[in-house]
Design a protein around this motif. Structure first.
Motif, mmCIF file in Angstrom:
data_model
loop_
_atom_site.group_PDB
_atom_site.id
_atom_site.type_symbol
_atom_site.label_atom_id
_atom_site.label_comp_id
_atom_site.label_asym_id
_atom_site.label_seq_id
_atom_site.Cartn_x
_atom_site.Cartn_y
_atom_site.Cartn_z
ATOM 1 N N ILE A 159 0.245 -1.377 -0.042
ATOM 2 C CA ILE A 159 -0.208 0.295 -0.099
ATOM 3 C C ILE A 159 0.511 1.373 0.065
ATOM 4 N N TYR A 160 2.003 1.080 0.871
ATOM 5 C CA TYR A 160 2.395 2.612 0.523
ATOM 6 C C TYR A 160 3.619 2.545 -0.308
ATOM 7 N N TRP A 206 1.808 1.577 -3.447
ATOM 8 C CA TRP A 206 0.740 2.387 -4.206
ATOM 9 C C TRP A 206 0.971 3.372 -4.013
ATOM 10 N N LYS A 207 0.541 4.065 -3.105
ATOM 11 C CA LYS A 207 0.111 5.756 -2.181
ATOM 12 C C LYS A 207 1.478 6.055 -3.160
ATOM 13 N N LYS A 208 3.053 5.837 -3.019
ATOM 14 C CA LYS A 208 3.777 7.181 -3.545
ATOM 15 C C LYS A 208 3.731 6.817 -4.873
ATOM 16 N N GLY A 209 3.058 6.285 -5.834
ATOM 17 C CA GLY A 209 3.152 6.085 -7.021
ATOM 18 C C GLY A 209 4.333 5.500 -8.172
#
Length: 118
Positions: free
Chosen positions: A107-108, A110-113
């Motif tokens: 998730i980390y 993913w959220k950072k792109g």
């Protein structure tokens, strides 16, 4: 004591012999008709365009590192799969915690792109 290592030495020598034999045999038996096109650095039928040392975006390296990281973490599931019945509830909690850590990391990134491809 050294006689215990004799089989390893024999295997190493056989592998070395096979490698040298294949290289020498292909050099002696292979076709020897070099042409200008075959001697070019890129034998694809096209003329090379530009420099061969262009810069790659950092995204390639980032995706490769993420793939290797998660690929290695997935390998840790195999020993658990072999002994999951003997571990019982404690093993289930441990693997659940491991999967939670993987999920948080996923998730980390993913959220950072890091998984977005431009």
């Amino acid at each position: 004591m050294l006689s215990d290592y004799l089989p390893i030495l024999v295997i190493f020598l056989v592998a070395l012999f096979i490698a040298v034999f294949v290289i020498v045999a292909s050099g002696l038996l292979g076709p020897q008709r070099p042409t200008k096109r075959k001697l070019m650095p890129y034998e694809s039928g096209m003329e090379p365009i530009g420099s061969a040392q262009r810069r790659f975006p950092i995204k390639f390296n980032l995706v490769a590192m993420i793939f290797i990281l998660f690929d290695i973490e997935v390998i840790f599931f195999f020993p658990y799969a072999l002994v999951y019945k003997r571990l019982g509830v404690f093993g289930l909690i441990e693997i659940g915690l491991f999967m939670l850590i993987l999920l948080v990391g996923f998730i980390y990134i993913w959220k950072k792109g890091a998984l977005e491809w431009d």
